[in-house]
Design an enzyme around this catalytic site. Structure first.
Site, PDB file in Angstrom:
ATOM      1  N   TYR A 106     -35.217 -47.797  31.478  1.00 27.50           N
ATOM      2  CA  TYR A 106     -35.035 -49.055  31.310  1.00 27.50           C
ATOM      3  C   TYR A 106     -36.370 -49.765  32.103  1.00 27.50           C
ATOM      4  CZ  TYR A 106     -30.102 -48.760  30.171  1.00 27.50           C
ATOM      5  OH  TYR A 106     -28.978 -48.701  29.411  1.00 27.50           O
ATOM      6  N   LEU A 156     -20.921 -56.802  22.857  1.00 27.47           N
ATOM      7  CA  LEU A 156     -20.782 -58.155  21.979  1.00 27.47           C
ATOM      8  C   LEU A 156     -21.631 -57.864  20.863  1.00 27.47           C
ATOM      9  CD1 LEU A 156     -21.351 -60.639  24.944  1.00 27.47           C
ATOM     10  CD2 LEU A 156     -19.358 -59.734  24.085  1.00 27.47           C
ATOM     11  N   ASN A 196     -19.100 -64.496  30.340  1.00 28.61           N
ATOM     12  CA  ASN A 196     -18.486 -63.100  30.529  1.00 28.61           C
ATOM     13  C   ASN A 196     -17.436 -62.738  31.467  1.00 28.61           C
ATOM     14  OD1 ASN A 196     -20.063 -62.752  28.162  1.00 28.61           O
ATOM     15  ND2 ASN A 196     -21.533 -61.702  29.250  1.00 28.61           N
TER      16      ASN A 196
END
Length: 270
Positions: free
Chosen positions: A47, A186, A237
């Protein structure tokens, strides 16, 4: 925060996914998440944000010992020596003395699973890594990793949401006492407008996204790591622990896109 306990690993069942955030955006999101109540943060060498994740954790008014940090070995770092040196580099970027959970980010045809697992076990012996696991592994590959390791594998992190089912893998993980960590829970926002999820959410004053997260978190051994960068979405969330889906509502989500539900009776969390 509720947690899953696998062997001696206690993993918060809701965490913050950080891909593809980098730099200040990632640092601020991590800091905000921890201050809102998150205690599980997921990153990876691939990442390019381990430094920002570490900075965000350091900036939050939360003790490092109270945060469960996961990172992952890049596929190019799975050979033994590269695995060892790359984790030391990850620790430098994170500015931490240890990693709570180290995963193989994805299997490789070039490096045997057993070679990487042996290096990860060595890192555990040196107390640089507390727990190990895998990501994007099939049932067969997960079984091979379990058999190669001197220590328990505590998770397999895979894409899992109402449109990306992991039936066989989840059953295997439950049987072998391994958690399943759901990334992209999601479905990149798709669940927010799903008619079934929205209708269920209206009964509780919740969004379709919150229903999708609740559906995941009511399944045995499942952990979810949704990505969010704004305080609003971070809080949304997090607000999934004050309601509970009925068995019928769980089945309705399992049936989205024509999925089967019967085999999952009894596999819901209490």
């Amino acid at each position: 925060m509720l947690s899953v306990t696998i062997d001696d690993a206690t993993i918060p069942i809701l965490g913050l996914g950080t891909a593809p955030m980098t730099g200040r955006k990632c640092r601020v999101a991590v800091k905000q998440a921890l201050e809102l109540g998150y205690r599980h943060v997921d990153t990876a060498q691939m990442y390019g944000n381990e430094d920002a994740v570490g900075a965000g954790i350091a900036a939050a008014a939360v003790d490092r010992a109270d945060v469960f940090v996961t990172t992952k070995l890049n596929r190019s770092n799975l050979a033994s020596e590269k695995a060892l040196s790359s984790v030391e580099a990850s620790l430098d970027r994170l500015n931490m003395a240890y990693i709570d959970l180290l995963l193989i980010h994805a299997p490789s045809n070039r490096t045997p699973i057993a070679e990487t697992i042996e290096a990860m076990n060595d890192l555990q012996e040196r107390s640089l890594v507390h727990h190990i696991g895998v990501s994007n592994f099939s049932v067969k590959q997960t079984k091979a990793a379990i058999e190669a390791s001197a220590t328990p594998l505590v998770t397999n992190q895979v894409k899992y949401n109402p449109y990306n089912r992991q039936d066989e893998l989840l059953e295997f993980c439950i049987d072998r006492d391994v958690s399943l960590t759901a990334y992209t829970p999601l479905a990149k926002g798709r669940v927010a407008n799903d008619e079934t999820l929205v209708a269920i959410g209206e009964r509780y004053g919740k969004t379709g996204a919150q229903v999708a997260l609740r559906w995941l978190l009511q399944q045995s051994n499942v952990i979810a790591i949704p990505k969010a960068s704004s305080a609003e979405h971070l809080q949304e969330n997090l607000d999934v622990f004050d309601f509970e889906l009925t068995d019928e509502e769980m089945d309705a989500v399992f049936a989205v896109e024509g999925g089967l539900v019967d085999r999952f009776r009894g596999l819901f969390r209490g």
